[in-house]
Design an enzyme around this catalytic site. Structure first.
Site, PDB file in Angstrom:
ATOM      1  N   ASP A 434     -62.590   4.836  24.537  1.00 26.51           N
ATOM      2  CA  ASP A 434     -62.046   3.647  24.200  1.00 26.51           C
ATOM      3  C   ASP A 434     -61.765   3.249  23.141  1.00 26.51           C
ATOM      4  O   ASP A 434     -62.210   4.019  22.205  1.00 26.51           O
ATOM      5  CB  ASP A 434     -62.862   2.445  24.992  1.00 26.51           C
ATOM      6  CG  ASP A 434     -62.499   1.206  24.925  1.00 26.51           C
ATOM      7  OD1 ASP A 434     -61.286   0.773  25.286  1.00 26.51           O
ATOM      8  OD2 ASP A 434     -63.160   0.297  24.721  1.00 26.51           O
ATOM      9  N   LYS A 435     -60.886   2.240  22.844  1.00 25.18           N
ATOM     10  CA  LYS A 435     -60.657   1.628  21.339  1.00 25.18           C
ATOM     11  C   LYS A 435     -61.620   0.673  20.882  1.00 25.18           C
ATOM     12  O   LYS A 435     -62.475   0.876  20.168  1.00 25.18           O
ATOM     13  CB  LYS A 435     -59.139   1.615  21.103  1.00 25.18           C
ATOM     14  CG  LYS A 435     -58.882   1.122  19.683  1.00 25.18           C
ATOM     15  CD  LYS A 435     -57.520   0.848  19.546  1.00 25.18           C
ATOM     16  CE  LYS A 435     -57.244  -0.536  20.119  1.00 25.18           C
ATOM     17  NZ  LYS A 435     -57.834  -1.707  19.254  1.00 25.18           N
ATOM     18  N   THR A 436     -61.264  -0.439  21.250  1.00 25.05           N
ATOM     19  CA  THR A 436     -62.031  -1.656  20.685  1.00 25.05           C
ATOM     20  C   THR A 436     -63.509  -1.563  20.951  1.00 25.05           C
ATOM     21  O   THR A 436     -63.754  -1.584  22.240  1.00 25.05           O
ATOM     22  CB  THR A 436     -61.540  -2.884  21.508  1.00 25.05           C
ATOM     23  OG1 THR A 436     -59.942  -2.807  21.347  1.00 25.05           O
ATOM     24  CG2 THR A 436     -61.860  -4.232  20.759  1.00 25.05           C
ATOM     25  N   GLU A 557     -57.249 -13.929  16.225  1.00 24.88           N
ATOM     26  CA  GLU A 557     -57.036 -15.408  16.008  1.00 24.88           C
ATOM     27  C   GLU A 557     -58.081 -15.964  15.025  1.00 24.88           C
ATOM     28  O   GLU A 557     -58.046 -16.911  14.262  1.00 24.88           O
ATOM     29  CB  GLU A 557     -56.778 -16.227  17.298  1.00 24.88           C
ATOM     30  CG  GLU A 557     -55.711 -15.600  18.173  1.00 24.88           C
ATOM     31  CD  GLU A 557     -55.025 -16.917  18.702  1.00 24.88           C
ATOM     32  OE1 GLU A 557     -55.546 -17.529  19.617  1.00 24.88           O
ATOM     33  OE2 GLU A 557     -53.837 -17.328  18.480  1.00 24.88           O
ATOM     34  N   ARG A 652     -53.428  -4.788  11.885  1.00 23.17           N
ATOM     35  CA  ARG A 652     -52.595  -5.221  13.014  1.00 23.17           C
ATOM     36  C   ARG A 652     -51.871  -6.406  12.353  1.00 23.17           C
ATOM     37  O   ARG A 652     -52.158  -7.414  11.709  1.00 23.17           O
ATOM     38  CB  ARG A 652     -53.523  -6.036  13.691  1.00 23.17           C
ATOM     39  CG  ARG A 652     -54.571  -4.812  14.250  1.00 23.17           C
ATOM     40  CD  ARG A 652     -55.884  -5.252  14.924  1.00 23.17           C
ATOM     41  NE  ARG A 652     -55.830  -6.283  16.059  1.00 23.17           N
ATOM     42  CZ  ARG A 652     -56.527  -5.840  17.128  1.00 23.17           C
ATOM     43  NH1 ARG A 652     -57.021  -5.045  17.322  1.00 23.17           N
ATOM     44  NH2 ARG A 652     -56.077  -6.739  18.189  1.00 23.17           N
ATOM     45  N   THR A 653     -50.492  -6.541  12.576  1.00 24.82           N
ATOM     46  CA  THR A 653     -49.349  -7.247  12.022  1.00 24.82           C
ATOM     47  C   THR A 653     -49.007  -8.565  12.989  1.00 24.82           C
ATOM     48  O   THR A 653     -49.062  -8.360  14.148  1.00 24.82           O
ATOM     49  CB  THR A 653     -48.201  -6.827  11.464  1.00 24.82           C
ATOM     50  OG1 THR A 653     -47.652  -5.970  12.563  1.00 24.82           O
ATOM     51  CG2 THR A 653     -48.523  -5.767  10.493  1.00 24.82           C
ATOM     52  N   GLY A 733     -56.432  -0.738  26.312  1.00 22.73           N
ATOM     53  CA  GLY A 733     -55.710  -1.779  26.848  1.00 22.73           C
ATOM     54  C   GLY A 733     -54.840  -2.499  25.892  1.00 22.73           C
ATOM     55  O   GLY A 733     -54.292  -3.462  26.350  1.00 22.73           O
ATOM     56  N   ARG A 814     -52.136  -0.023  26.780  1.00 23.98           N
ATOM     57  CA  ARG A 814     -51.993  -1.109  27.768  1.00 23.98           C
ATOM     58  C   ARG A 814     -52.281  -0.323  29.286  1.00 23.98           C
ATOM     59  O   ARG A 814     -51.659  -0.416  30.087  1.00 23.98           O
ATOM     60  CB  ARG A 814     -50.369  -1.508  28.103  1.00 23.98           C
ATOM     61  CG  ARG A 814     -50.018  -2.294  26.849  1.00 23.98           C
ATOM     62  CD  ARG A 814     -50.289  -3.579  27.332  1.00 23.98           C
ATOM     63  NE  ARG A 814     -50.091  -4.730  26.033  1.00 23.98           N
ATOM     64  CZ  ARG A 814     -50.965  -5.462  25.489  1.00 23.98           C
ATOM     65  NH1 ARG A 814     -52.028  -5.540  26.143  1.00 23.98           N
ATOM     66  NH2 ARG A 814     -50.620  -6.306  24.690  1.00 23.98           N
TER      67      ARG A 814
END
Length: 1102
Positions: A434-436, A557, A652-653, A733, A814
């Site tokens: 997984d990444k996150t 955010e 991350r842009t 995802g 995704r």
């Protein structure tokens, strides 16, 4: 004007196709379109081009070509013998299972609030059940799991045969005691695991909740909740089932929930109560007109999430098996290690040898008398060829490896949850991660602000702070200077875009946009309340910075809002209708929220319309991914280039833009928007179309760059795994751009490698073209989205997996949880190699359970993944030591242990065969009763088991040279070749021991037993010493302890040995001579092999 535009939804396929053709020259475009549309029917007959020769022959993508490997299809009897029977059995079983539990058709349901008894259908109980067995199925289930292995089934038959008088050989306990011990150990272990699962389930099911009824509040257990019940859930309480959110104690009409146990995300999600039920007490009357209100995803509360603020009331709509969390998880399978399967194959080979040997004996006997009875007796005599202690030794070995892993100080906090597969850690070829939260820490830090002409990094943020302080102090002095109406200031601002803005004003606009365009809510922990309740700040409350935390659905955010706070513009309060910012001078600015357009994976952007309280100006702010925003903002020449630069840095842009609206423009938009929201058909499409009418010619304000920090030592760990020959696939995802950034920054994809981004495909034709384009690339990493992957697997599963497996790295973005598990199963099915999945969230559980070896990281995303995994670690970097050191040792040790235990059985069976053939093929046992039991236990057990402490390479070496791991995946430590070598050693030693004893004995037969048995014990102890590569003090203790036990027991074995003869010198020299002849040649051979053909690791250790 905009009212009258007819809303015709554009079919997605044509949109995609249009995008696809723009990159193709016009001449080819006509030809391709003709082919895609008219020849799609022929695609079935046209194989996908899988060989290079085709590209030289003809450039047409649909040219019919032979496949690179045309597999000869087996038919008839050949197909049936080569695995067809397995396929038929599996199909029949699946068909029977489907008949037995037909899936209930899901359809719309009417839920009566507070009246579950009115529901017409019967819904499942709201009970959590993770147990494998119940009271009735426990014993049959465990016995089936044990006796499905050939080894154990064989011993059961052999033990049962001892009840037949004609077949009885020796004592019953020699057969039943070992089998009973194995079964008892297994049953106790399973029972303990099952009881723990039962206790965990019981704890969850017996949690109490308040239920609203006509008679008032009633306490009800979680397992007794039904569809239609009105349930009150307090703060920090688990939501027991899927509910519609009716009411909250919060004044704002919304609440936060924590979803870390459902989707693995640590950020709180904002949920909104249904507005008509939230208003009810204020109306107070029941006789209101019927209310029609459309529900959306934000009105739902999912099971297994936790309420983070306030008290909520919800109506239960789904329970038990039908809840989202249960439907997202698959049933765990019983995992069996590859080593166990290989040993199972070897025991079958030993069984065939046993049958062949018995038939040879009966044939040499001349089939005299009741030969079939003699055949059975020979089968029982030689039954030690297949050792029952094999399973006991291996299971105890696995437990020892698990204990060593958990006691390793270099990987603290590691837990072994499945003790049956530690050897799998040494055989892995594919690692799916997984990444996150796994590769990254899920902690965002604001790194870059770009305004087109000027860029600010972490070292120049103080300049931004100065600009903000100056601009707000000027505004404050202006507003206090001219206390006139707000209209003049509006006029000044509306004409502003025509004049070239100063850097200061542009920074001011950009920071204000970032501070307003988000879905973040500040939460204040009140220190006054004893209960520690979270309170929302009121306007008059002191907005102290110490006890403020930000909550949002995305950590990006929060990072942006925290950054605006650091430069002087602080978000201090937010509810559903307004938000307040505090300027560096302490002034509070209020903005009314008119509309919020949340972020979706389709739109890739979020927007908000706010009205400034002081000026009354309405502004539409929007931020999103560069791919989505580049067409929305006004023309510029820097956005694309700068986005590329930031992405290469691993940031991350987000692109931020704004548009000022007049009152008339906004009113017109609001009317159309509300109308679209009430439509029953194509609601989402119509709403999107109305919003898109606003998203035109927006003013580009800035580009932001946020960094998701990598976990400690991710780069060296991934490099180590790559050097070890492990192929790494990242399944996430997250967005394609972000996934690509992290793949580069973590060095999952090395700097020199190209990245092939698989274009979005939605039809078979597009997939065909795209796969052929990918086929031309060499040694490049693949990045593909979940949707495109689905299409490729639907039509070209085999070809796609074959191509993907050749890539050095693959990134799937995704991906849904079920897709992750599907990819794992595909790799297992197509490659036959061992897979490992590693993740940290509830969304990784399916993948972890599907893999041959599942590793969970206990992280910020909760413990769900680590509880479902076979191994639980605390940091990603620990996986290096877990595989390179513990995986290697577990596999090597088990291979040596398994083969040595087989050798121990083979040597005594060879001696029995020689003995029987010399004495006219009599089916009489050579060693009776206790000698046989003692041989397999007290005399040789400890030295043989001490092989679990052996190691061929020091841990430091294994980590320094990960290339050594590649050898393990080839499975050379346990193969038919090594097995045959051990068989030959056993035959040689058994023959020498028996013939030597028969040659050297003089008068009495009892001397043969004494000489041969003593020489056998000494040979076994010396063979253990020969096998060991690194000595441990416990090994030496085990050797001498076993020898001491044997010598001490000679005094008690009067019925087997002549004690007087044992004390003589003759006995000692005869035993010594036989032992030397049986062992010395092997020592010489081992020395020569290490001298002239040393193994790869010995070159390093020397």
């Amino acid at each position: 004007m905009a009212d009258h535009i007819p809303l015709h939804p554009v079919p997605r396929s044509t949109q995609r196709r249009a995008a696809y053709y723009t990159s193709v020259p016009a001449a080819q475009r006509h030809n391709r379109r003709y082919q895609v549309e008219d020849e799609s029917s022929l695609l079935d007959e046209m194989p996908l081009m899988m060989s290079e020769e085709g590209f030289e022959n003809d450039e047409s993508d649909y040219h019919t070509l032979p496949r690179a490997r045309v597999s000869h299809r087996k038919t008839g009897l050949e197909w049936f013998i080569c695995g067809g029977w397995k396929f038929l059995c599996a199909s029949c079983c699946d068909w029977l299972i489907n008949i037995c539990r037909r899936k209930k058709e899901l359809k719309a349901r009417t839920v009566w609030l507070g009246c579950p008894e009115k529901c017409e259908e019967k819904y499942p109980r709201n009970a959590i059940k993770n147990q494998k067995y119940n009271i009735f199925t426990f014993i049959p289930g465990v016995l089936y799991e044990q006796f499905k292995f050939f080894l154990n089934l064989y011993f059961l038959i052999v033990s049962c045969s001892q009840f037949v008088p004609a077949l009885k050989i020796g004592y019953l306990y020699t057969y039943w005691a070992p089998l009973g011990f194995v079964l008892a150990v297994t049953m106790v272990r399973e029972a303990v695991d099952e009881f723990r699962r039962y206790q965990r389930d019981k704890e969850m099911n017996s949690q109490l909740y308040s239920k609203l009824t006509i008679r008032g509040k009633v306490q009800v257990k979680s397992s007794d909740i039904q569809v239609g019940d009105l349930i009150i859930v307090e703060k920090n309480q688990r939501i027991p089932s899927d509910m519609v959110f009716l009411r909250t104690s919060e004044k704002t009409g919304s609440c936060f929930i924590r979803t870390d146990q459902l989707d693995g995300e640590t950020d709180w999600k904002l949920k909104v109560a249904v507005s008509c039920t939230q208003r009810l007490p204020a109306l107070g009357e029941d006789s209101d007109p019927t209310v029609h209100e459309s529900l959306s995803i934000e009105n739902t509360l999912w099971a297994s999430t936790v309420v983070a603020s306030g008290t909520v009331i919800g109506v239960v709509i789904y329970t038990g098996k039908e809840t989202r969390s249960v439907m997202n998880t698959s049933n765990p399978k019983n995992k069996v290690g590859l080593l166990d399967l290989e040993l199972n194959q070897l025991t079958k080979a030993l069984f065939l040898a046993l049958v062949a040997l018995s038939i040879v004996m009966v044939t040499l006997q001349g089939f005299v008398g009741p030969w079939y009875r003699n055949l059975f007796r020979f089968l029982l005599l030689f039954s030690y060829i297949i050792p029952i202690s094999l399973r006991v030794n291996l299971d105890m070995g696995k437990a020892a490896y698990g204990w060593m892993i958990m006691k390793d100080d270099n990987i603290p906090g590691t837990v072994v949850r499945t003790s049956t597969i530690p050897e799998e850690l040494g055989r892995l070829v594919y690692l799916l991660t997984d990444k996150t939260g796994t590769l990254t820490q899920n902690e965002m830090i604001f790194k870059r602000l770009h305004l087109g002409t000027v860029s600010y990094g972490t070292d120049t943020m103080d300049e931004i702070q100065n600009h903000i302080i100056n601009s707000y102090s000027q505004m404050h002095s202006q507003s206090s200077g001219n206390s006139t109406s707000s209209t003049p200031s509006r006029k000044v601002q509306s004409s502003a875009p025509k004049v070239r803005k100063t850097v200061s004003s542009r920074i001011h606009e950009a920071v204000k946009a970032i501070a307003l365009c988000h879905n973040v809510t500040p939460v204040y922990e009140s220190h006054a309340g004893v209960t520690g309740e979270t309170e929302y700040a009121e306007v008059d409350q002191n907005f102290s910075d110490e006890n403020r935390t930000y909550q949002a659905s995305s950590p990006d955010e929060v990072a942006l809002v925290q950054w605006t706070e650091s430069v002087g513009l602080t978000l201090v309060n937010r509810d559903l209708t307004s938000m307040q910012l505090k300027t560096p001078g302490g002034q509070i600015l209020t903005y009314y929220i008119l509309q919020v357009f949340p972020f979706t994976s389709e739109s890739k952007r979020m927007g908000i319309i706010v009205r400034d309280e002081s000026t009354g100006e309405i502004t539409f702010y929007m931020k999103g991914a560069d791919v989505a925003m580049s067409t929305i903002v006004q023309y510029n020449d820097w956005l694309e280039e700068e986005c590329g630069n930031m992405a290469r840095e691993g940031l991350r842009t987000l692109v931020v833009a704004k548009k000022s609206l007049t009152e008339e423009q906004y009113q017109d938009f609001e009317n159309r928007y509300n109308q679209a929201k009430l439509s029953i058909h194509d609601r989402a499409l119509k709403v999107a179309a109305v919003v898109e009418s606003l998203e035109r010619e927006m003013e580009l304000l800035c580009l932001t760059g946020v960094e998701d920090q990598l976990q400690a030592d991710v780069r060296p760990t991934l490099e180590m795994l790559r050097n070890a020959g492990i192929k790494i696939w990242m399944l996430t995802g997250d967005k394609l751009e972000t996934a690509t950034c992290i793949a580069k920054s973590s060095h999952l994809v090395s700097r020199t490698q190209d990245i092939h981004i698989f274009r979005p495909v939605i039809s078979r034709g597009e997939a065909h073209l795209e796969l052929n384009a990918f086929r031309r690339k060499h040694d490049c990493a693949l990045v593909i989205s979940g949707d495109s992957l689905e299409v490729c697997l639907k039509y070209y599963e085999h070809e796609f997996v074959e191509l993907a497996c050749q890539c050095p790295a693959v990134v799937c973005c995704r991906c849904s949880p079920t897709q992750k598990a599907h990819i794992v199963k595909l790799l297992q099915h197509h490659t036959g190699k061992r897979t490992c999945a590693i993740g940290d969230g509830g969304n990784d559980v399916s993948m972890i359970q599907a893999a041959d070896c599942g590793i969970g990281i206990e992280g910020k995303e909760g413990k769900q993944a680590s509880l479902a995994a076979d191994f639980s670690i605390t940091q990603f970097k620990h996986i290096g030591r877990l595989l390179m050191v513990h995986g290697r040792n577990s596999y090597k040790r088990s291979a040596a242990l398994g083969q040595f235990v087989m050798h121990r059985g083979l040597i005594i069976s060879t001696m029995q065969a020689v003995f029987s053939s010399v004495f006219y093929f009599a089916s009489i046992p050579l060693y009776q009763g206790f000698l046989m039991v003692g041989y397999a236990t007290i005399y040789t057990m400890f030295p043989v088991f001490s092989l679990v402490l052996d190691q061929d390479v020091k841990p430091e070496m294994a980590l320094l040279y990960p290339e050594l791991y590649k050898d393990l995946t080839k499975g050379r430590s346990l193969s038919f070749k090594t097995f045959l070598i051990w068989v030959l050693i056993s035959i040689y030693q058994g023959g020498i021991l028996m013939y030597g004893a028969l040659l050297l004995f003089e008068s009495e037969f009892v001397h043969v037993v004494a000489i041969s048995f003593t020489a056998l014990i000494l040979t076994e102890l010396l063979m253990v010493a020969l096998t060991i590569r690194t000595w441990h003090w416990l090994m030496v203790v085990a050797e001498f302890f076993s020898l001491g036990c044997y010598v001490a027991s000679l005094a008690f074995l009067n019925e087997y040995f002549d004690v007087a003869f044992i004390m003589t010198v003759t006995f000692l020299w005869k035993v010594s001579a036989i032992t030397v002849v049986s062992c010395l040649p092997l020592y010489i051979l081992k020395y020569l092999k290490r001298k002239f053909s040393p193994p790869s690791y010995s070159k390093l250790t020397s």
